[in-house]
Design a protein around this motif. Structure first.
Motif, mmCIF file in Angstrom:
data_model
loop_
_atom_site.group_PDB
_atom_site.id
_atom_site.type_symbol
_atom_site.label_atom_id
_atom_site.label_comp_id
_atom_site.label_asym_id
_atom_site.label_seq_id
_atom_site.Cartn_x
_atom_site.Cartn_y
_atom_site.Cartn_z
ATOM 1 N N ARG A 179 0.817 -1.213 -0.091
ATOM 2 C CA ARG A 179 -0.074 -0.238 0.211
ATOM 3 C C ARG A 179 0.884 1.613 0.164
ATOM 4 N NH1 ARG A 179 -4.149 -1.616 5.646
ATOM 5 N NH2 ARG A 179 -1.594 -1.449 5.912
ATOM 6 N N LYS A 180 0.598 2.658 -0.855
ATOM 7 C CA LYS A 180 0.923 3.297 -1.102
ATOM 8 C C LYS A 180 -0.141 4.442 -0.496
ATOM 9 C CE LYS A 180 3.799 6.047 -3.844
ATOM 10 N NZ LYS A 180 4.055 6.866 -5.181
ATOM 11 N N GLY A 181 -0.173 6.054 0.289
ATOM 12 C CA GLY A 181 -1.178 6.478 0.610
ATOM 13 C C GLY A 181 -1.659 5.907 1.110
ATOM 14 N N TRP A 182 -1.572 5.129 2.168
ATOM 15 C CA TRP A 182 -3.078 4.554 2.168
ATOM 16 C C TRP A 182 -3.557 5.369 3.597
ATOM 17 C CZ3 TRP A 182 -5.125 1.706 -0.893
ATOM 18 C CH2 TRP A 182 -6.218 0.551 -0.237
ATOM 19 N N PRO A 183 -4.737 5.880 3.558
ATOM 20 C CA PRO A 183 -5.603 6.492 5.272
ATOM 21 C C PRO A 183 -5.740 5.617 6.446
ATOM 22 C CG PRO A 183 -7.662 6.011 2.901
ATOM 23 C CD PRO A 183 -5.744 5.367 2.920
ATOM 24 N N VAL A 184 -5.516 5.928 7.652
ATOM 25 C CA VAL A 184 -5.176 4.997 8.843
ATOM 26 C C VAL A 184 -7.016 4.596 9.046
ATOM 27 C CG1 VAL A 184 -4.814 5.311 11.193
ATOM 28 C CG2 VAL A 184 -3.397 6.355 9.132
ATOM 29 N N ALA A 185 -8.105 5.728 9.438
ATOM 30 C CA ALA A 185 -9.543 5.330 9.052
ATOM 31 C C ALA A 185 -9.962 3.841 8.419
ATOM 32 C CB ALA A 185 -10.765 6.413 9.910
ATOM 33 N N GLY A 186 -10.722 3.142 8.768
ATOM 34 C CA GLY A 186 -10.696 2.165 8.360
ATOM 35 C C GLY A 186 -12.494 2.249 7.285
ATOM 36 N N ASP A 187 -12.952 3.253 8.053
ATOM 37 C CA ASP A 187 -13.818 3.368 7.824
ATOM 38 C C ASP A 187 -14.072 4.843 6.352
ATOM 39 O OD1 ASP A 187 -13.532 5.611 8.998
ATOM 40 O OD2 ASP A 187 -15.586 6.177 9.850
ATOM 41 N N THR A 188 -13.007 4.824 6.006
ATOM 42 C CA THR A 188 -12.870 5.993 4.995
ATOM 43 C C THR A 188 -13.077 5.489 3.477
ATOM 44 O OG1 THR A 188 -10.440 6.732 5.831
ATOM 45 C CG2 THR A 188 -10.466 6.885 3.716
ATOM 46 N N VAL A 189 -14.131 6.054 2.657
ATOM 47 C CA VAL A 189 -14.681 5.425 1.584
ATOM 48 C C VAL A 189 -12.874 5.838 0.459
ATOM 49 C CG1 VAL A 189 -15.832 5.455 0.197
ATOM 50 C CG2 VAL A 189 -16.423 5.521 2.665
ATOM 51 N N LEU A 190 -12.663 5.330 -0.250
ATOM 52 C CA LEU A 190 -11.404 5.294 -1.113
ATOM 53 C C LEU A 190 -13.223 5.133 -2.833
ATOM 54 C CD1 LEU A 190 -8.706 3.369 -0.008
ATOM 55 C CD2 LEU A 190 -9.261 5.875 0.155
ATOM 56 N N ALA A 191 -12.828 6.133 -4.324
ATOM 57 C CA ALA A 191 -12.511 5.970 -5.295
ATOM 58 C C ALA A 191 -11.466 5.519 -6.358
ATOM 59 C CB ALA A 191 -13.031 7.570 -5.955
ATOM 60 N N LEU A 192 -12.125 4.139 -6.444
ATOM 61 C CA LEU A 192 -11.216 3.341 -7.332
ATOM 62 C C LEU A 192 -10.887 4.376 -8.435
ATOM 63 C CD1 LEU A 192 -8.985 0.880 -7.853
ATOM 64 C CD2 LEU A 192 -10.991 -0.179 -8.896
ATOM 65 N N LEU A 193 -10.361 4.739 -9.428
ATOM 66 C CA LEU A 193 -9.888 5.200 -10.183
ATOM 67 C C LEU A 193 -8.895 4.718 -11.694
ATOM 68 C CD1 LEU A 193 -7.872 8.503 -9.194
ATOM 69 C CD2 LEU A 193 -10.119 7.960 -9.884
ATOM 70 N N ALA A 194 -8.128 3.451 -11.548
ATOM 71 C CA ALA A 194 -7.845 2.489 -13.156
ATOM 72 C C ALA A 194 -7.503 1.415 -11.780
ATOM 73 C CB ALA A 194 -6.927 3.514 -13.489
ATOM 74 N N ILE A 195 -6.928 0.681 -13.372
ATOM 75 C CA ILE A 195 -6.568 -1.012 -13.147
ATOM 76 C C ILE A 195 -5.362 -1.242 -13.544
ATOM 77 C CG2 ILE A 195 -6.808 -3.315 -12.247
ATOM 78 C CD1 ILE A 195 -9.342 -3.157 -11.560
ATOM 79 N N ARG A 196 -4.222 -1.100 -13.293
ATOM 80 C CA ARG A 196 -2.886 -0.993 -14.469
ATOM 81 C C ARG A 196 -2.338 -1.708 -13.833
ATOM 82 N NH1 ARG A 196 0.523 2.858 -13.252
ATOM 83 N NH2 ARG A 196 -0.171 3.251 -10.931
ATOM 84 N N PRO A 197 -1.857 -2.788 -15.214
ATOM 85 C CA PRO A 197 -0.963 -3.782 -15.309
ATOM 86 C C PRO A 197 0.649 -3.415 -15.669
ATOM 87 C CG PRO A 197 -1.836 -3.544 -17.585
ATOM 88 C CD PRO A 197 -2.299 -3.036 -17.006
ATOM 89 N N GLU A 198 1.527 -3.090 -14.872
ATOM 90 C CA GLU A 198 2.783 -3.434 -14.528
ATOM 91 C C GLU A 198 3.557 -4.971 -14.350
ATOM 92 O OE1 GLU A 198 3.358 -0.828 -10.980
ATOM 93 O OE2 GLU A 198 2.626 0.422 -11.572
ATOM 94 N N GLU A 199 5.048 -4.115 -15.471
ATOM 95 C CA GLU A 199 5.789 -5.325 -15.010
ATOM 96 C C GLU A 199 5.908 -6.223 -13.425
ATOM 97 O OE1 GLU A 199 8.339 -8.268 -16.402
ATOM 98 O OE2 GLU A 199 7.493 -6.424 -17.618
ATOM 99 N N GLY A 200 5.714 -7.502 -13.943
ATOM 100 C CA GLY A 200 5.059 -8.352 -12.389
ATOM 101 C C GLY A 200 4.251 -8.137 -11.268
ATOM 102 N N GLY A 201 2.907 -7.070 -12.073
ATOM 103 C CA GLY A 201 1.874 -7.145 -11.262
ATOM 104 C C GLY A 201 1.512 -6.325 -11.865
ATOM 105 N N VAL A 202 0.109 -5.774 -10.561
ATOM 106 C CA VAL A 202 -0.851 -4.674 -11.320
ATOM 107 C C VAL A 202 -1.073 -3.613 -10.140
ATOM 108 C CG1 VAL A 202 -3.345 -4.629 -11.207
ATOM 109 C CG2 VAL A 202 -2.488 -6.652 -12.421
#
Length: 133
Positions: free
Chosen positions: A72-95
């Motif tokens: 995880r990077k730039g992850w919020p601390v509060a579990g009830d935080t709502v995130l908006a998914l912007l994109a799913i990107r393939p990368e070398e060795g993963g996603v």
């Protein structure tokens, strides 16, 4: 005819379609999990139905199997935080899953093994996500 979607992806070329369908999905931090033992990353979200004729959302599950590591990077601390998914990107060795506000998750996997599945029927919404800015 069922309004529920179920897609399976096994290669990087499948990700743009799944990414487009999941764009603007609203997901609580507590509804995102990585099971290292099972090598599975999953989330449950309220997916905006871009493919529908009228503005609507549905409860959807997104699952990646064969995941060796999740970072995880730039992850919020509060579990009830709502995130908006912007994109799913393939990368070398993963996603990488990119969320609004700079949060992201990098999944390390040797191959793409993803399932997107609607869990319930749709419900109407008054607003359509806007990306003008």
């Amino acid at each position: 005819m069922s309004e529920r979607l179920r897609l399976i992806g096994h290669e990087a070329d499948d990700l743009p379609v799944i990414s487009a369908l999941m764009q603007d999905a609203a997901v609580r931090v507590d509804d995102i999990a990585f099971d290292a033992k099972a090598r599975r990353f999953a989330l449950v979200a309220n997916r905006y139905r871009w493919e529908a004729d009228v503005p609507s959302r549905t409860r959807s599950a997104l699952r990646f199997d064969g995941v060796a590591k999740a970072q995880r990077k730039g992850w919020p601390v509060a579990g009830d935080t709502v995130l908006a998914l912007l994109a799913i990107r393939p990368e070398e060795g993963g996603v990488t899953l990119d969320f609004a506000g700079g949060a992201s998750v990098r999944l390390e996997a040797e191959c793409i093994d993803v399932v997107l599945e609607d869990l319930a029927g749709p419900w109407g919404t008054r607003s359509t996500p806007n990306h003008d800015d």
